[in-house]
Structures are given as C-alpha cells and as structure tokens.
Scaffold this active site. Structure first.
Site, short mmCIF file in Angstrom:
data_model
loop_
_atom_site.label_atom_id
_atom_site.label_comp_id
_atom_site.label_asym_id
_atom_site.label_seq_id
_atom_site.Cartn_x
_atom_site.Cartn_y
_atom_site.Cartn_z
N GLY A 295 40.90 -42.89 66.30
CA GLY A 295 40.46 -41.70 65.24
C GLY A 295 41.16 -41.36 64.25
O GLY A 295 41.25 -40.38 63.36
N HIS B 177 51.19 -39.32 61.06
CA HIS B 177 51.47 -37.89 61.17
C HIS B 177 51.46 -37.57 62.50
O HIS B 177 50.63 -38.02 63.53
CB HIS B 177 50.56 -37.37 60.38
CG HIS B 177 48.96 -37.53 60.51
ND1 HIS B 177 48.53 -39.09 59.67
CD2 HIS B 177 47.94 -37.29 61.33
CE1 HIS B 177 47.38 -38.89 60.35
NE2 HIS B 177 46.93 -38.02 60.94
P1 5GP Z 1 43.70 -38.09 61.33
O1 5GP Z 1 42.22 -37.87 61.74
O2 5GP Z 1 44.02 -39.05 60.47
O3 5GP Z 1 44.53 -38.09 62.59
O4 5GP Z 1 44.07 -36.49 60.83
C1 5GP Z 1 44.01 -36.38 59.24
C2 5GP Z 1 44.15 -34.78 59.34
O5 5GP Z 1 44.55 -34.82 57.85
C3 5GP Z 1 42.82 -34.15 59.39
O6 5GP Z 1 43.17 -33.21 60.68
C4 5GP Z 1 42.55 -33.37 58.20
O7 5GP Z 1 41.96 -32.24 58.29
C5 5GP Z 1 43.92 -33.68 57.51
N1 5GP Z 1 43.76 -33.42 55.95
C6 5GP Z 1 43.13 -34.59 54.87
N2 5GP Z 1 43.39 -34.23 53.96
C7 5GP Z 1 43.89 -33.35 53.81
C8 5GP Z 1 44.65 -32.69 52.64
O8 5GP Z 1 44.34 -33.06 51.54
N3 5GP Z 1 45.38 -31.62 52.99
C9 5GP Z 1 45.74 -31.32 54.12
N4 5GP Z 1 46.80 -30.30 54.32
N5 5GP Z 1 45.26 -31.68 55.37
C10 5GP Z 1 44.44 -32.67 55.01
#
Ligand code: 5GP
Ligand code: ZN
Length: 118
Positions: free
Chosen positions: A88, A95
């Site tokens: 996901g 990160h």
């Molecule tokens: P993933 O689904 O890739 O593990 O998590 C990506 C995370 O990045 C999500 O929890 C989403 O809310 C966060 N996110 C996406 N775009 C941005 C952004 O522009 N700024 C910040 N601070 N968080 C972001």
C-alpha cells in the site's frame, strides 16, 4: 523529483519536527493518530527494498531520538513502512510512519476476507 525529495529541498512546505544532516521527520498531512510522523532519509531510496543497512542503522538512532523528543518513547508507538503495491505504498520514497499518542488498535491489514487464506 518525488514528493518527499521536494520536502527535503524545501520546495514543498512540511511541519518539520526533527532534522539532521541525513534524515528528516515531519508530521503526516493526514494523521491517523495523535502523533503521526513520517521519517525519511534525505537521500532517495524507492522503498525499504533498496536502502543500505548502514543507512537503516543511522536511521534507527534518529528515530529513537525522535520518539524521545516527542515524548512517546515510554508510552509506546508503532513503526510502519509500507512497501510496494501490496504494502500500500503511495509515496515511492522510503518512509517510516511513527504512530503514537494513544493506545493503537491492531489495524486492518487486508481488504480480503481472512477466510480466503484458509
Ligand atoms: P504511504 O501510503 O506511502 O505509506 O504513506 C504516504 C503518507 O504520506 C500518507 O500517510 C500521506 O498522508 C502522507 N502524505 C502525502 N502527501 C503528503 C504531503 O504533501 N505532506 C505530508 N506531510 N504528508 C503527506
Ligand atoms: Zn524522493
């Protein structure tokens, strides 16, 4: 350049909680817990699949200091790194989610019916 590289380069603003020469911790824009931080290496790696172990070793220290700094070390927290399609992962820059500040429920890990796996 990916979204998180733009945050590293300060081209996109973020609410930064901790920064070192090699790592950055900032608040998730869509928090899933009272504390929801994202920790990234400043160097781009697509995911955990690609990160050298020495970078993870240094990141461990950074995360340990971060959780102390935001006062969730003793109360507990959860680290999650989503990897690839089935994991996901939406942002293709390694990160770690740091979630805490409340008692976390054990989440929803599949959209499929668990009986399908039996
Ligand atoms: P993933 O689904 O890739 O593990 O998590 C990506 C995370 O990045 C999500 O929890 C989403 O809310 C966060 N996110 C996406 N775009 C941005 C952004 O522009 N700024 C910040 N601070 N968080 C972001
Ligand atoms: Zn990147």
């Amino acid at each position: 350049m990916c979204l998180f590289c733009k945050i590293v380069n300060k081209e996109i603003p973020a609410n930064i909680e901790k920064e070192s020469e090699d790592f950055l911790a900032f608040h998730d824009i869509n928090p899933k817990a009272p504390v929801h931080l994202l920790v990234i290496p400043k160097q781009h790696f697509d995911s955990f699949n690609d990160v050298p172990p020495e970078v993870m070793a240094a990141m461990t220290t950074f995360i340990q200091e971060l959780v102390d700094h935001v006062d969730i070390k003793a109360s507990g927290y959860r680290l999650i790194s989503n990897i690839g399609e089935n994991g996901g992962q939406e942002v293709k820059h390694l990160h770690w989610h740091v979630l805490g500040g409340t008692k976390l429920r054990f989440g929803h890990f599949t959209d499929a019916d668990p009986k399908d796996f039996l």
